[in-house]
Scaffold this active site. Structure first.
Site, PDB file in Angstrom:
ATOM      1  N   ASP A 182      -7.112  30.084  41.437  1.00  0.00           N
ATOM      2  CA  ASP A 182      -5.314  29.541  41.183  1.00  0.00           C
ATOM      3  C   ASP A 182      -4.520  30.962  39.622  1.00  0.00           C
ATOM      4  O   ASP A 182      -3.655  30.872  39.161  1.00  0.00           O
ATOM      5  CB  ASP A 182      -5.232  28.579  40.267  1.00  0.00           C
ATOM      6  CG  ASP A 182      -3.790  27.873  40.313  1.00  0.00           C
ATOM      7  OD1 ASP A 182      -3.272  26.709  39.552  1.00  0.00           O
ATOM      8  OD2 ASP A 182      -3.318  28.378  41.013  1.00  0.00           O
TER       9      ASP A 182
ATOM     10  N   ASP B  70      -5.550  27.943  45.645  1.00  0.00           N
ATOM     11  CA  ASP B  70      -4.116  27.367  45.031  1.00  0.00           C
ATOM     12  C   ASP B  70      -3.286  28.155  46.138  1.00  0.00           C
ATOM     13  O   ASP B  70      -3.899  29.542  45.965  1.00  0.00           O
ATOM     14  CB  ASP B  70      -3.879  26.372  44.076  1.00  0.00           C
ATOM     15  CG  ASP B  70      -2.213  26.634  43.648  1.00  0.00           C
ATOM     16  OD1 ASP B  70      -1.802  26.239  43.150  1.00  0.00           O
ATOM     17  OD2 ASP B  70      -1.823  25.817  44.766  1.00  0.00           O
ATOM     18  N   ASN B  71      -1.859  27.932  46.635  1.00  0.00           N
ATOM     19  CA  ASN B  71      -1.412  29.124  47.287  1.00  0.00           C
ATOM     20  C   ASN B  71      -1.029  29.820  48.018  1.00  0.00           C
ATOM     21  O   ASN B  71      -1.020  31.561  47.964  1.00  0.00           O
ATOM     22  CB  ASN B  71      -0.419  29.958  45.457  1.00  0.00           C
ATOM     23  CG  ASN B  71      -0.639  29.615  44.242  1.00  0.00           C
ATOM     24  OD1 ASN B  71      -1.233  29.189  43.190  1.00  0.00           O
ATOM     25  ND2 ASN B  71       0.064  28.357  44.342  1.00  0.00           N
TER      26      ASN B  71
ATOM     27  N   LYS C 175      -3.604  36.539  43.103  1.00  0.00           N
ATOM     28  CA  LYS C 175      -3.961  36.183  43.959  1.00  0.00           C
ATOM     29  C   LYS C 175      -4.353  37.348  44.839  1.00  0.00           C
ATOM     30  O   LYS C 175      -5.508  36.852  45.751  1.00  0.00           O
ATOM     31  CB  LYS C 175      -2.150  35.745  45.071  1.00  0.00           C
ATOM     32  CG  LYS C 175      -1.647  34.449  44.467  1.00  0.00           C
ATOM     33  CD  LYS C 175      -2.784  33.349  43.433  1.00  0.00           C
ATOM     34  CE  LYS C 175      -1.680  32.018  43.396  1.00  0.00           C
ATOM     35  NZ  LYS C 175      -2.320  31.437  42.307  1.00  0.00           N
TER      36      LYS C 175
ATOM     37  N   GLU D 265       4.529  23.548  44.586  1.00  0.00           N
ATOM     38  CA  GLU D 265       4.892  22.679  43.247  1.00  0.00           C
ATOM     39  C   GLU D 265       6.332  22.038  42.742  1.00  0.00           C
ATOM     40  O   GLU D 265       6.908  22.948  42.442  1.00  0.00           O
ATOM     41  CB  GLU D 265       4.327  23.161  41.683  1.00  0.00           C
ATOM     42  CG  GLU D 265       3.995  24.369  41.777  1.00  0.00           C
ATOM     43  CD  GLU D 265       2.967  25.494  41.842  1.00  0.00           C
ATOM     44  OE1 GLU D 265       2.660  25.158  43.478  1.00  0.00           O
ATOM     45  OE2 GLU D 265       2.953  26.017  41.474  1.00  0.00           O
TER      46      GLU D 265
HETATM   47  O1  LIG Z   1       0.034  33.304  39.957  1.00  0.00           O
HETATM   48  C1  LIG Z   1       0.539  32.742  39.747  1.00  0.00           C
HETATM   49  N1  LIG Z   1      -0.715  31.640  39.590  1.00  0.00           N
HETATM   50  C2  LIG Z   1      -1.476  33.085  38.535  1.00  0.00           C
HETATM   51  C3  LIG Z   1      -0.624  33.239  36.818  1.00  0.00           C
HETATM   52  O2  LIG Z   1      -1.931  33.512  36.228  1.00  0.00           O
HETATM   53  C4  LIG Z   1       1.488  30.915  40.730  1.00  0.00           C
HETATM   54  C5  LIG Z   1       2.696  31.788  41.146  1.00  0.00           C
HETATM   55  C6  LIG Z   1       3.508  30.392  41.627  1.00  0.00           C
HETATM   56  C7  LIG Z   1       4.128  31.157  42.354  1.00  0.00           C
HETATM   57  C8  LIG Z   1       6.001  32.181  41.009  1.00  0.00           C
HETATM   58  C9  LIG Z   1       6.920  32.646  42.231  1.00  0.00           C
HETATM   59  C10 LIG Z   1       7.341  31.979  42.992  1.00  0.00           C
HETATM   60  F1  LIG Z   1       8.668  31.771  43.265  1.00  0.00           F
HETATM   61  C11 LIG Z   1       6.811  30.822  43.473  1.00  0.00           C
HETATM   62  C12 LIG Z   1       4.749  30.529  43.303  1.00  0.00           C
HETATM   63  C13 LIG Z   1       2.766  30.057  41.911  1.00  0.00           C
HETATM   64  C14 LIG Z   1       1.751  28.796  41.737  1.00  0.00           C
HETATM   65  O3  LIG Z   1       0.603  28.082  41.937  1.00  0.00           O
HETATM   66  C15 LIG Z   1       0.871  30.108  40.639  1.00  0.00           C
HETATM   67  O4  LIG Z   1      -0.571  29.855  40.709  1.00  0.00           O
HETATM   68 MG   LIG Z   2      -1.183  27.769  41.366  1.00  0.00          MG
END
Ligand SMILES: O=C(NCCO)c1cc(-c2ccc(F)cc2)cc(O)c1O
Ligand SMILES: [Mg+2]
Length: 214
Positions: A141, A169-170, A144, A199
């Site tokens: 997580d 995740d993601n 990416k 989320e």
């Molecule tokens: O960068 C991420 N994680 C590492 C940071 O330490 C991260 C970003 C997003 C996200 C952000 C900006 C948006 F517009 C959409 C999603 C969501 C997540 O669950 C994530 O884990």
């Molecule tokens: Mg995440």
């Protein structure tokens, strides 16, 4: 200067959750992020998938890459059997400082080891520093673009064993397209996509579960 988003999240936990009650910490963060200020926790919807995969694996040793404020750390640690351990790696010191306090507020500090620093440097030190033979479960997580290099690093360091479950995740939003290609095309992984939502939003996202075949 003002507070940060992680600091405001910590305040919300201290105000609305009960010390030593992980469920109330999780609820307080989800309420805050849904109604006050979005934050990049795995969240309640994808969190239910994380819970179910975790309960199925019941890991003795688990690794989390990307602690952020400790929301998923608490979700994972609360479900670990007595004596099981979670190691979580966070690069950002400000995130790590808040996460330590949220993990402690939930009363889970004895099950969790939070390590600050770059995952690429810390993964090769896992065996010598923490006496880890291999991980039963890994939650990806963090950044990416680190999912593929760190997965390869875990393989090369002998930290995965036949049956180790990786949960990422993601994989849709923000997206980890190279990671999906890597695990889905590799004969060494059996992968499955769990469709969900980013989320606290209606945007599609999902978790990819990949079993290492050895
Ligand atoms: O960068 C991420 N994680 C590492 C940071 O330490 C991260 C970003 C997003 C996200 C952000 C900006 C948006 F517009 C959409 C999603 C969501 C997540 O669950 C994530 O884990
Ligand atoms: Mg995440």
């Amino acid at each position: 200067t003002g507070s940060s988003r992680p600091q405001r999240m910590l305040k919300a936990v201290q105000k609305n959750a009960t010390k030593g009650d992980p469920k109330s910490v999780i609820s307080a963060i989800d309420y805050y992020c849904r109604h006050k200020e979005w934050a990049m926790n795995v969240g309640d919807e994808k969190g239910l998938i994380l819970d179910s995969v975790l309960t199925e694996v019941n890991p003795s040793t688990a690794l989390e890459l990307g602690t952020y404020c400790g929301y998923s750390t608490v979700r994972i640690a609360r479900l670990l059997s007595p004596g099981s351990k979670l190691i979580t790696i966070e690069f950002n010191p400000a995130f790590a400082a808040v996460a330590r306090q949220i993990i402690a507020y939930a009363g889970l500090q004895d099950k969790v080891t939070l390590v600050e620093g770059p995952s690429g440097d810390l993964i090769p030190k896992m065996k010598e520093r923490f006496g880890i033979k291999s991980f039963d479960f890994v939650f990806l997580d963090h950044w990416k673009d680190r999912y593929v290099p760190d997965t390869k690093l875990l393989e090369d360091c002998g930290l995965l064993r036949k049956g180790t479950v990786l949960l990422a995740d993601n994989v849709i939003c923000p997206g980890a397209p190279e990671y999906l290609k890597y695990v889905r095309n590799s004969p060494r992984y059996e992968s499955q996509y769990y469709k969900s939502n980013l989320e606290y939003t209606k945007v599609e996202d999902g978790l990819e579960k990949s079993v290492f075949l050895g």
